[in-house]
Scaffold this active site. Sequence first.
Site, PDB file in Angstrom:
ATOM      1  N   CYS A   1      30.736  21.932 -10.296  1.00  0.00           N
ATOM      2  CA  CYS A   1      29.516  22.699 -10.118  1.00  0.00           C
ATOM      3  C   CYS A   1      28.740  22.245  -8.874  1.00  0.00           C
ATOM      4  O   CYS A   1      29.274  22.266  -7.769  1.00  0.00           O
ATOM      5  CB  CYS A   1      28.682  22.615 -11.398  1.00  0.00           C
ATOM      6  SG  CYS A   1      27.526  23.968 -11.647  1.00  0.00           S
ATOM      7  N   HIS A   2      27.498  21.813  -9.033  1.00  0.00           N
ATOM      8  CA  HIS A   2      26.678  21.360  -7.908  1.00  0.00           C
ATOM      9  C   HIS A   2      26.993  19.923  -7.477  1.00  0.00           C
ATOM     10  O   HIS A   2      26.444  19.437  -6.499  1.00  0.00           O
ATOM     11  CB  HIS A   2      25.195  21.467  -8.261  1.00  0.00           C
ATOM     12  CG  HIS A   2      24.685  22.866  -8.295  1.00  0.00           C
ATOM     13  ND1 HIS A   2      24.843  23.679  -9.403  1.00  0.00           N
ATOM     14  CD2 HIS A   2      24.036  23.600  -7.366  1.00  0.00           C
ATOM     15  CE1 HIS A   2      24.300  24.859  -9.145  1.00  0.00           C
ATOM     16  NE2 HIS A   2      23.816  24.846  -7.926  1.00  0.00           N
TER      17      HIS A   2
END
Length: 187
Positions: free
Chosen positions: A111-112
Amino acid sequence: MSMPGALKVAILATDGYEQAELLEPKQALEDAGIAVHVISNKDGVIQGYRDSDKADTVSVDLNFSQAHPEDYDALVLPGGVLNSDAIRQLPEAQIFVRQVEAAGKPIAVICHGAWLMISADVIRGRTLTSYPSLRDDIRNAGGIWLDQDVVTDRNLVSGRNPDSLPAFNQALLAAIHHPAEPARWAN
């Protein structure tokens, strides 16, 4: 280095980590008999989130001054916007990532979490996925972004978001148990 046969994985995180992206890989690793240490910029506990809502806390095993990349067989970088934005600014987190990458050890990022790898300047020439909003960041850092659930490029395993966790965890375990394999691509 860890003892022969006793694998050890570091998870780098701070307050604001996406709960599933830390806890599910941690559990998958522990279920496989692998020791896991949560490493942070603070002692005690760090606060998890489910999207923008506070969730559970996780105990920190070591802070950055106590942890040494050479003691670990692999690295996991969970996402969470708050976590990822904060940890990417820590020089000690960037150094940790650079040293694990230089050693060619498996790095799993979801993800991030790729923001820390971008700030550590280890994305250039690598192929990975992430939360879609990081596409331009990865490309601007010299990486190749794919819109897939999971991508494995040499020692780097990347996952798009929490929905990718089952395939991400499977690819993470494969990378730890077969670290010298050439690039594999998974969807």
